[in-house]
Design a protein around this motif. Structure first.
Motif, mmCIF file in Angstrom:
data_model
loop_
_atom_site.group_PDB
_atom_site.id
_atom_site.type_symbol
_atom_site.label_atom_id
_atom_site.label_comp_id
_atom_site.label_asym_id
_atom_site.label_seq_id
_atom_site.Cartn_x
_atom_site.Cartn_y
_atom_site.Cartn_z
ATOM 1 N N UNK A 91 -4.611 13.416 2.394
ATOM 2 C CA UNK A 91 -3.562 14.341 1.947
ATOM 3 C C UNK A 91 -3.213 15.381 3.017
ATOM 4 N N UNK A 92 -4.086 15.573 4.013
ATOM 5 C CA UNK A 92 -3.817 16.515 5.093
ATOM 6 C C UNK A 92 -3.153 15.842 6.299
ATOM 7 N N UNK A 93 -2.945 14.549 6.201
ATOM 8 C CA UNK A 93 -2.307 13.824 7.294
ATOM 9 C C UNK A 93 -3.249 13.322 8.358
ATOM 10 N N UNK A 94 -4.558 13.403 8.122
ATOM 11 C CA UNK A 94 -5.539 12.917 9.085
ATOM 12 C C UNK A 94 -5.884 11.454 8.829
ATOM 13 N N UNK B 295 0.847 -1.200 0.000
ATOM 14 C CA UNK B 295 0.000 0.000 0.000
ATOM 15 C C UNK B 295 0.884 1.252 0.000
ATOM 16 N N UNK B 296 0.969 1.961 -1.123
ATOM 17 C CA UNK B 296 1.890 3.098 -1.254
ATOM 18 C C UNK B 296 1.745 4.163 -0.178
ATOM 19 N N UNK B 297 0.515 4.538 0.180
ATOM 20 C CA UNK B 297 0.376 5.647 1.130
ATOM 21 C C UNK B 297 0.656 5.228 2.569
ATOM 22 N N UNK B 298 0.870 3.931 2.810
ATOM 23 C CA UNK B 298 1.132 3.472 4.169
ATOM 24 C C UNK B 298 2.527 2.880 4.343
#
Length: 364
Positions: free
Chosen positions: A101-104, A25-28
């Protein structure tokens, strides 16, 4: 340790390594993989599955459902229905923290849930629980990828359903957003149902915390802080552990039901998280000195009766505080590591060749 138990520990360690090395999972990819000894007992009869580690909770603490509001709610629900984390296994549908995208915190995508489904299946097979509890729709969806089902959260909440040769109970997530749809009192009723089912199923029944101890965390913290009203957060954890360890050695049982785990700097009591101290009702405040967190008792007056503990227990607490209450943090860490519980943990690490950070200590 039996050969079977040793083999299970080794298999779990191998699964942890497999999860740590996953890059699907790229975003993780930069998130922590929250799976390890803090997940709980590999002999658990009840396995809880959440959505994903929280940014302010498990992604920081490495303890599933701990450190954020969802974790505090979860721990409060367990406590009120007398389920001990020593007897459970807690994990998530996705083992890394997904963020927008905001880090939440963000909801895992279908692809991300599918990527982790095989890890979930391996955990269930390894622990082999009698009951699986899904916390929220994402967890329920993830289970359908392990073994197909047609259950829906709203329709099947608080029901027992046959699934994968065991019982599956859908429940709502303990986060604040889910509380809008199912209030804390309603969730408490759900957990009471889960507790009743757990105690009803199987030969090795889940113990209630009342069978472990009749006293609680706040009473022992009251005794410690009445003897030392200004101490480091580090010292509070170590002194709490030292009392519990000495109680086992000398009295044969613990004084509290608190869940204590081993971290790199020594024992850590999950019930003493900074955000939970105010709820103890002891007029405790926190402050920072030299970049370290300290605890101050703002009132020396006892807020509980004088009979929280019996005479031998009070004498034991006195002896620990007199012997160790004045020590510097570095010395307290050394003393904690010299206890039989910590020495046993270190021997187990050496025997199995495993890293057992966050493993439970002082199992009842």
């Amino acid at each position: 340790m039996s050969n079977l138990k040793k083999e299970t520990e080794i298999q779990f360690s191998e699964l942890i390594s497999e999860v740590k090395n996953c890059k699907k999972c790229p975003r993780m990819c930069d998130s922590e993989r929250v799976l390890g000894p803090a997940s709980g007992s590999l002999n658990a009869k009840v396995l809880f599955i959440g959505e994903a580690p929280g940014r302010l909770g498990a992604d920081e603490s490495q303890i599933p459902f701990h450190g954020d509001k969802s974790g505090h709610n979860f721990e409060a629900l367990l406590e009120q229905v007398q389920l001990s984390r020593y007897e459970l296994f807690v994990t998530n549908a996705v083992l890394c923290n997904p963020r927008d995208e905001k880090g939440n915190n963000a909801t895992p995508t279908t692809t991300e849930i599918k990527n982790c489904a095989n890890f979930l299946k391996k955990q269930i097979e390894l622990v082999d629980p009698q009951i699986v509890v899904t916390l929220g729709g994402t967890a329920l969806k993830a289970c359908s990828l392990v073994e197909e089902h047609n259950l829906e959260l709203k329709a099947q909440v608080r029901t027992s359903n046959k699934w994968l040769n065991r019982i599956l109970i859908p429940a709502y997530h303990p986060g604040q957003r889910a509380m809008i749809h199912r209030s804390f009192p309603n969730q408490l009723s759900d957990y009471q149902y889960i507790s009743e089912q757990a105690k009803r199923n199987g030969k090795n029944k889940v113990k209630s915390i009342s069978s472990i101890s009749s006293k609680g965390t706040k009473e022992l913290v009251e005794e410690i802080t009445s003897r030392n009203s200004d101490l480091s957060y580090f010292a509070l954890h170590k002194l709490f552990f030292m009392v519990e360890a000495k109680a086992i050695d000398e009295l044969g049982s613990r004084l509290t039901d608190s869940y204590i785990i081993r971290q790199k700097d020594g024992p850590y009591c999950v019930d003493l998280h900074p955000k939970k101290l105010n709820f103890l009702g002891l007029q405790l405040s926190t402050y920072t000195r030299n970049h370290n967190l300290y605890i101050r008792r703002n009132s020396t007056k006892s807020l509980f009766s004088e009979n929280n503990f019996n005479a031998p227990q009070i004498a034991l607490i006195d002896s620990v505080m007199k012997k160790y209450g004045h020590l510097a943090d570095a010395d307290l860490k050394r003393v904690a590591y010299c206890t039989s519980a910590m020495r046993s943990m270190l021997r187990k690490e050496k025997e199995l060749g495993l890293n057992l950070f966050n493993a439970p200590l002082l199992n009842p």
